[in-house]
Design an enzyme around this catalytic site. Sequence first.
Site, PDB file in Angstrom:
ATOM      1  N   ASP A   1       0.803  -1.223   0.000  1.00 37.30           N
ATOM      2  CA  ASP A   1       0.000   0.000   0.000  1.00 37.30           C
ATOM      3  C   ASP A   1       0.836   1.274   0.000  1.00 37.30           C
ATOM      4  O   ASP A   1       0.399   2.313  -0.457  1.00 37.30           O
ATOM      5  CB  ASP A   1      -0.943   0.027   1.219  1.00 37.30           C
ATOM      6  CG  ASP A   1      -0.206  -0.114   2.544  1.00 37.30           C
ATOM      7  OD1 ASP A   1       1.029  -0.294   2.524  1.00 37.30           O
ATOM      8  OD2 ASP A   1      -0.856  -0.056   3.603  1.00 37.30           O
ATOM      9  N   HIS A   2       2.066   1.202   0.509  1.00 38.25           N
ATOM     10  CA  HIS A   2       2.805   2.446   0.684  1.00 38.25           C
ATOM     11  C   HIS A   2       3.398   2.956  -0.622  1.00 38.25           C
ATOM     12  O   HIS A   2       3.219   4.093  -1.001  1.00 38.25           O
ATOM     13  CB  HIS A   2       3.910   2.263   1.725  1.00 38.25           C
ATOM     14  CG  HIS A   2       3.422   2.480   3.121  1.00 38.25           C
ATOM     15  ND1 HIS A   2       2.463   1.691   3.698  1.00 38.25           N
ATOM     16  CD2 HIS A   2       3.732   3.406   4.048  1.00 38.25           C
ATOM     17  CE1 HIS A   2       2.215   2.123   4.913  1.00 38.25           C
ATOM     18  NE2 HIS A   2       2.967   3.167   5.153  1.00 38.25           N
TER      19      HIS A   2
ATOM     20  N   ARG B   1       9.217   3.105  11.343  1.00 40.94           N
ATOM     21  CA  ARG B   1      10.252   2.568  10.436  1.00 40.94           C
ATOM     22  C   ARG B   1      11.566   2.298  11.181  1.00 40.94           C
ATOM     23  O   ARG B   1      12.206   3.205  11.708  1.00 40.94           O
ATOM     24  CB  ARG B   1      10.464   3.520   9.251  1.00 40.94           C
ATOM     25  CG  ARG B   1      10.940   4.892   9.598  1.00 40.94           C
ATOM     26  CD  ARG B   1      10.913   5.824   8.376  1.00 40.94           C
ATOM     27  NE  ARG B   1       9.548   6.197   8.050  1.00 40.94           N
ATOM     28  CZ  ARG B   1       9.190   7.373   7.544  1.00 40.94           C
ATOM     29  NH1 ARG B   1      10.085   8.286   7.260  1.00 40.94           N
ATOM     30  NH2 ARG B   1       7.921   7.645   7.284  1.00 40.94           N
TER      31      ARG B   1
ATOM     32  N   ARG C   1      -0.193  13.371   9.420  1.00 45.21           N
ATOM     33  CA  ARG C   1       1.127  13.935   9.735  1.00 45.21           C
ATOM     34  C   ARG C   1       1.451  15.084   8.794  1.00 45.21           C
ATOM     35  O   ARG C   1       1.298  14.940   7.581  1.00 45.21           O
ATOM     36  CB  ARG C   1       2.216  12.865   9.610  1.00 45.21           C
ATOM     37  CG  ARG C   1       2.128  11.855  10.715  1.00 45.21           C
ATOM     38  CD  ARG C   1       3.245  10.840  10.729  1.00 45.21           C
ATOM     39  NE  ARG C   1       3.098  10.054  11.946  1.00 45.21           N
ATOM     40  CZ  ARG C   1       3.364   8.751  12.049  1.00 45.21           C
ATOM     41  NH1 ARG C   1       3.834   8.102  11.013  1.00 45.21           N
ATOM     42  NH2 ARG C   1       3.178   8.131  13.187  1.00 45.21           N
TER      43      ARG C   1
ATOM     44  N   ASP D   1       3.778  -0.689  11.539  1.00 49.77           N
ATOM     45  CA  ASP D   1       3.350   0.626  11.094  1.00 49.77           C
ATOM     46  C   ASP D   1       2.746   1.323  12.305  1.00 49.77           C
ATOM     47  O   ASP D   1       1.957   0.722  13.037  1.00 49.77           O
ATOM     48  CB  ASP D   1       2.316   0.523   9.967  1.00 49.77           C
ATOM     49  CG  ASP D   1       2.094   1.875   9.331  1.00 49.77           C
ATOM     50  OD1 ASP D   1       2.604   2.102   8.218  1.00 49.77           O
ATOM     51  OD2 ASP D   1       1.432   2.730   9.967  1.00 49.77           O
TER      52      ASP D   1
ATOM     53  N   SER E   1       6.700   7.711  12.712  1.00 50.14           N
ATOM     54  CA  SER E   1       6.670   6.406  12.049  1.00 50.14           C
ATOM     55  C   SER E   1       7.421   5.329  12.826  1.00 50.14           C
ATOM     56  O   SER E   1       8.365   5.608  13.555  1.00 50.14           O
ATOM     57  CB  SER E   1       7.296   6.566  10.665  1.00 50.14           C
ATOM     58  OG  SER E   1       7.872   5.369  10.239  1.00 50.14           O
TER      59      SER E   1
END
Length: 686
Positions: free
Chosen positions: A108-109, A580, A423, A163, A578
Amino acid sequence: MPSMLNVCIVDFCNCFSFDCDELLDQNHEDNQSMFIKGKKGEVCMGENLSRKIIKNHLLDGKIEPGEEIALKIDQTLTQDATGTMVCLEFEALGLSRVKTELSVSYIDHNTLQVGFENADDHLFLQSFARKYGMYFSRAGNGICHQVHLHRFAVPGKTLLGSDSHTPTCGSLGMLAIGAGGLNVAMAMAGQPFYMKMPEVVSVVLEGKLRPGVSAKDIILEILRCLTVKGGIGMIMEYTGPGVATLSVPERATVTNMGAELGATTSIFPSDERTFEFMKAQGREKGWIELKPDEDAEYDRVIYVNLDELEPMVAMPHSPDNVVKVGDLEGIKVDQVYIGSCTNSSYSDMAKAAAILEGKRVHPDVSLVVAPGSRQVFQMLARDGIIEKFIAAGARIIECACGPCVGVGQSPPSGGVSVRTSNRNFKGRSGTADARVYLASPETAAVAAITGKITDPRPFISNLIEIKEPTKYIVDDGMIILPADDPDRVKIRRGPNIKPLPLRDGLPNRLNKQVLLKVGDNITTDDIMPAGAKILPLRSNIPAISQYVFNGIDPDFPVRAQEAGGGIIVGGENYGQGSSREHAAIAPMYLGVRAVIAKSFARIHHDNLVNFGILPLCFKDKADYDRIKQGDLLEIDNLREGIKKGEIKVFNKTGGFEFNTYLTLSDRASKVILDGGLLNHIKKQSK
Ligand code: MIC
Ligand code: SF4
């Protein structure tokens, strides 16, 4: 301070991260309809919802705020931008199948595919999912949080996702937590998830939203009051009569942006509205009623008066920089983006379309619309809603994260973009000097017509009847099931997918330079930017590491490598945003050994530990001011210090010593001593 406090905070202890007394005084002055209930020691014996789910999943530890607990994870969620690392980590664990009840891998990203990298990643993830027993949601099926909520979320279960917006599924009564990829890989391997038991905050919703005011305004108002660090170490549990007035997708907007508060997660009860939603998805069999006991005890209580809320907007460059839309009336807008995992439900889209119906997008505005899932997209098409967007002049893009994380549709230089996403960090949109405002779909749609930030309420007469459907189109054809014959599935690994680098155990002595000194609320977008150019490198740490701190200090990677690594100094809430783990792995690759900060965001703190970077906190925050970039710092007896939880640092350049501490459990101390979690596991299995 504006005079519209609609959130009232009752603080049961003295350590809240903002001045509660000041807020309470303002509540009294500004808003006579405010009231405060609950006193410490009131007879509160029952269990809250969060603790009930935690109790049911507790594998180890005491359910007391601050204590480390180990939780059984029922479901996991990964997405393409973090998922390739999760897969490489899972492979390193040497198992043949995931051990969870359900693990879903989403694309999706990054669906832009400007080169082979994304396409290769998608194929890698697809073959990996088939082989190791995960469901695979194909590109085009929608944003992970939306699809998971619609198709997989189950009240009372635990979900761990790589996520930070995984708490979106808390809207359905799940305990849904965002984490670094390695923690998710461990959960896929059937290992517990370790976290510090958060405090549980009751967010009591009173009253009902007025027309033109939406769920987004609730969470923006809470962000205004609590700030981006106000939820650290907390679970926000929504209670009170106002809960029943909100549909599951509206609740999802609120739980989604709980991530922006820094909260561990947010949760709503599973009630009749939840049943309604699950039934409409054809999943009512999975429904159970779940709510706190009548006399449930909470660590803190916050009251939100929905009746009094007004349309709100978060100004650049932080989601807590919130004011009333009315206060910004007239600011000229260049772009409007309606979509993202925050506001892309059927009713969000239908409301925006109803506002646009029969009108034309302002000539100076580019309106971009991205439905959150294929399910919603299909229903909008069936119901003629897409047609309304097209007629108004909107640009419809595929259902994916896209513009939210700077993958396409960057605003013009110095441009103003009004977005329904969560964000608005500087540069995240892909345009360094753009100014991004976060608002509800109603406010965004009205801005698209008027070309200015405008209070949406005069424009909403035709919205009253718009509700979530009682029956959604259910077609899971874009979800691929795990293979029955996994041994025959070959993993497809493109040339951009490089092995995960690891590091040795920590030395006993560090003699390193301060490579960079940054301020408060540094985001993981600052540390490891995303966007259309950098995201395709997520599977290639050597390549992506060349962009560490790119927006703040583009010379950082070269300097770090030339210096043979070093130390970063940060302010409060270092690593917010995030999940990440690239924001830890890439600095590790460049030789960063420690981050000394005033405080850390939860997920990033865990990621640093997982990859062997020391997260040190200043004992006296004033010492932050005494350190300069370039100073040489020396730490002796590091291993002893880690065991004690206290480390003395000598600033050789400045000629002074200062104290730091670690907030690590015994387990996490061992992990860092071994140079990270994968090293630690290897060592244990020898
Ligand atoms: C984000 O919103 O910042 C992301 C992109 O979804 C991240 C995950 C990532 O960086 O891949 C998140 O929220 O965790
Ligand atoms: Fe995707 Fe944006 Fe949601 Fe992150 S916040 S999951 S990038 S839509």
